[in-house]
Design an enzyme around this catalytic site. Structure first.
Site, mmCIF file in Angstrom:
data_model
loop_
_atom_site.group_PDB
_atom_site.id
_atom_site.type_symbol
_atom_site.label_atom_id
_atom_site.label_comp_id
_atom_site.label_asym_id
_atom_site.label_seq_id
_atom_site.Cartn_x
_atom_site.Cartn_y
_atom_site.Cartn_z
ATOM 1 N N TRP A 104 0.811 -1.217 0.000
ATOM 2 C CA TRP A 104 0.000 0.000 0.000
ATOM 3 C C TRP A 104 0.844 1.266 0.000
ATOM 4 C CZ3 TRP A 104 -4.413 -0.351 -2.020
ATOM 5 C CH2 TRP A 104 -5.182 -1.506 -1.862
ATOM 6 N N ASP A 118 -1.825 6.262 6.513
ATOM 7 C CA ASP A 118 -2.909 5.490 5.908
ATOM 8 C C ASP A 118 -3.273 4.417 6.923
ATOM 9 O OD1 ASP A 118 -4.532 3.715 4.579
ATOM 10 O OD2 ASP A 118 -3.179 3.407 2.867
ATOM 11 N N LYS A 135 -12.727 -1.906 5.853
ATOM 12 C CA LYS A 135 -11.988 -2.902 6.624
ATOM 13 C C LYS A 135 -12.564 -2.984 8.038
ATOM 14 C CE LYS A 135 -9.327 -2.858 2.941
ATOM 15 N NZ LYS A 135 -8.279 -1.959 2.677
HETATM 16 C C1 LIG Z 1 -7.746 -1.385 1.322
HETATM 17 C C2 LIG Z 1 -6.674 -0.401 1.482
HETATM 18 C C3 LIG Z 1 -6.530 0.690 0.614
HETATM 19 C C4 LIG Z 1 -7.390 0.879 -0.626
HETATM 20 O O1 LIG Z 1 -8.655 1.262 -0.357
HETATM 21 P P1 LIG Z 1 -9.697 1.481 -1.560
HETATM 22 O O2 LIG Z 1 -10.937 1.821 -0.803
HETATM 23 O O3 LIG Z 1 -9.797 0.209 -2.324
HETATM 24 O O4 LIG Z 1 -9.216 2.590 -2.382
HETATM 25 C C5 LIG Z 1 -5.523 1.598 0.855
HETATM 26 N N1 LIG Z 1 -4.687 1.446 1.901
HETATM 27 C C6 LIG Z 1 -4.787 0.403 2.740
HETATM 28 C C7 LIG Z 1 -3.831 0.274 3.875
HETATM 29 C C8 LIG Z 1 -5.777 -0.561 2.562
HETATM 30 O O5 LIG Z 1 -5.865 -1.598 3.406
#
Ligand SMILES: *Cc1c(COP(=O)(O)O)cnc(C)c1O
Length: 369
Positions: free
Chosen positions: A102, A176, A200
């Site tokens: 990521w 993030d 998530k």
């Molecule tokens: C799932 C995830 C993303 C991407 O999210 P989207 O909603 O698909 O754009 C970005 N960063 C992390 C750490 C993730 O787990």
């Protein structure tokens, strides 16, 4: 009601059953309004109250200080990879610590808007460790430093956020936290901006949470779409354009569920952290004492949320997954870039679900003896 299967999906992921039941009960008629939440004007008093409550509950749960704004946006974590540099880079230099799939994606996207430097990386060891902050080569004048505080794919988690000031930098830290938000407290004194998609740990896909320090607003590049300009979004209480109303409502129900959680003397996020530690310890201890399964991530940076693991004999992968499904243990297949298995054990996964997984892993190993 018969027990639902345990769902180990990395995202979109399991949502607490109580939340789904409540949403189902309110589907056609929210709170006596005669309307379902999806059918309400976002500017009507009913939805305005839902959004305000969700924001207040989140602020309380995560102990977000008053000088941070909470924004409900769209586009997911991936869109934030562009929205953050459009808002914070001033077209200058931004730094990335690459610790997995990521953060790698984030650095690549930022290059469209700014000079993006990778100032530390764990690529050499296959994303199984975390580079110590003391060794990060933060650029002079960096507009921000980006980390992914929990790498969903590689299963690497920062258990302490870096203190950039102690490293001699005034750059704000961008995290993030998509895949571990609300699983543990956040040390806001070390953070400038945090973002995460909801799917998530907070509810359904569609809403992206941004928590941003007030002084970082108002410096977007002129190319930044107005709907993604943090200043504009903040000034309009996340309703500059139509927000993802149903996803915000669902996240709000999850926040209320979180506030009700208790674990020993703990409530809310502290209760979740205690429970998540218990779940993660149970699974990692089992794997570490096994000759049959293996986890390759260094112990001090293992994710409490995403546990990638491998069968030492990978020819048994399909049989493992088929047997798991028969036992009501779903979506354990690893990410395509890593292979093997991955158990995502977010807030909605109870300890009993992790116990059921461990019991199955033990039984499967016996059938292979
Ligand atoms: C799932 C995830 C993303 C991407 O999210 P989207 O909603 O698909 O754009 C970005 N960063 C992390 C750490 C993730 O787990």
């Amino acid at each position: 009601m018969t027990q639902r299967p345990y769902n180990f999906s990395a995202g979109p992921a399991a949502i607490p059953e109580e939340v789904l039941q409540q949403a189902a009960a309110e589907m056609l008629n929210w709170n006596g309004s005669g309307m379902g939440v999806m059918e309400m004007s976002h500017r009507g008093k009913e939805f305005m109250s839902i959004a305000a409550q969700a924001e207040a509950d989140l602020r309380e749960l995560l102990a977000v200080p008053a000088h941070f704004r909470i924004l409900f946006m769209q586009g997911g974590g991936l869109a934030e990879n562009a929205i953050v540099p459009m808002n914070l880079s001033r077209g200058g230099t931004v730094d990335f610590v690459v610790t997995g799939g990521w953060s790698q994606k984030s650095a690549k996207e930022a290059r469209k808007y700014a000079t993006a430097n990778v100032v530390a990386s764990n690529e050499a060891d296959g994303h199984t460790t975390l580079p110590a902050p003391a060794g990060w080569k933060i650029s002079p004048g960096a507009q921000y430093v980006h980390i992914c505080s929990n790498e969903t794919i590689h299963g690497v988690e920062f258990h302490e956020l870096p203190d950039l000031k102690a490293l001699g930098s005034n750059a704000p830290l961008v995290i993030d936290f998509s895949s571990h938000v609300a699983s543990r407290p956040v040390d806001w004194a070390r953070v400038g901006l945090a973002f995460g998609g909801a799917q998530k740990n907070l509810g359904p896909a569609g809403v992206t949470l941004v928590v941003v320090r007030e002084d970082l607003l108002g410096q977007a590049l002129s190319i930044c779409p107005s709907a993604f300009d943090y200043r504009v979004v903040a000034d309009n209480a996340s309703m500059y354009n139509t927000p993802p109303t149903y996803s915000i409502y669902m996240a709000g129900l999850v926040f209320q569920w979180l506030k009700r959680q208790k674990e020993g003397d703990f409530t809310g996020i502290a209760a979740m952290e205690a429970r998540n530690l218990g779940k993660a310890n149970l699974l990692y201890n089992f794997i570490d004492h096994s000759q049959f399964y293996v986890n390759k991530v260094a112990r001090d940076c293992r994710s409490r949320m995403n546990v990638p693991f491998f069968l030492r004999d990978e020819s048994r992968n399909d049989a493992f997954l088929a047997g798991a499904k028969e036992r009501g243990l779903l979506q354990l297949k690893g990410h395509k870039s890593v292979g093997g298995m991955r158990a995502s054990i977010y807030n909605a996964m109870p300890l009993a679900g992790v116990q059921a997984l461990v019991d199955y892993m033990r039984d499967f190993e016996k059938t292979c003896a």
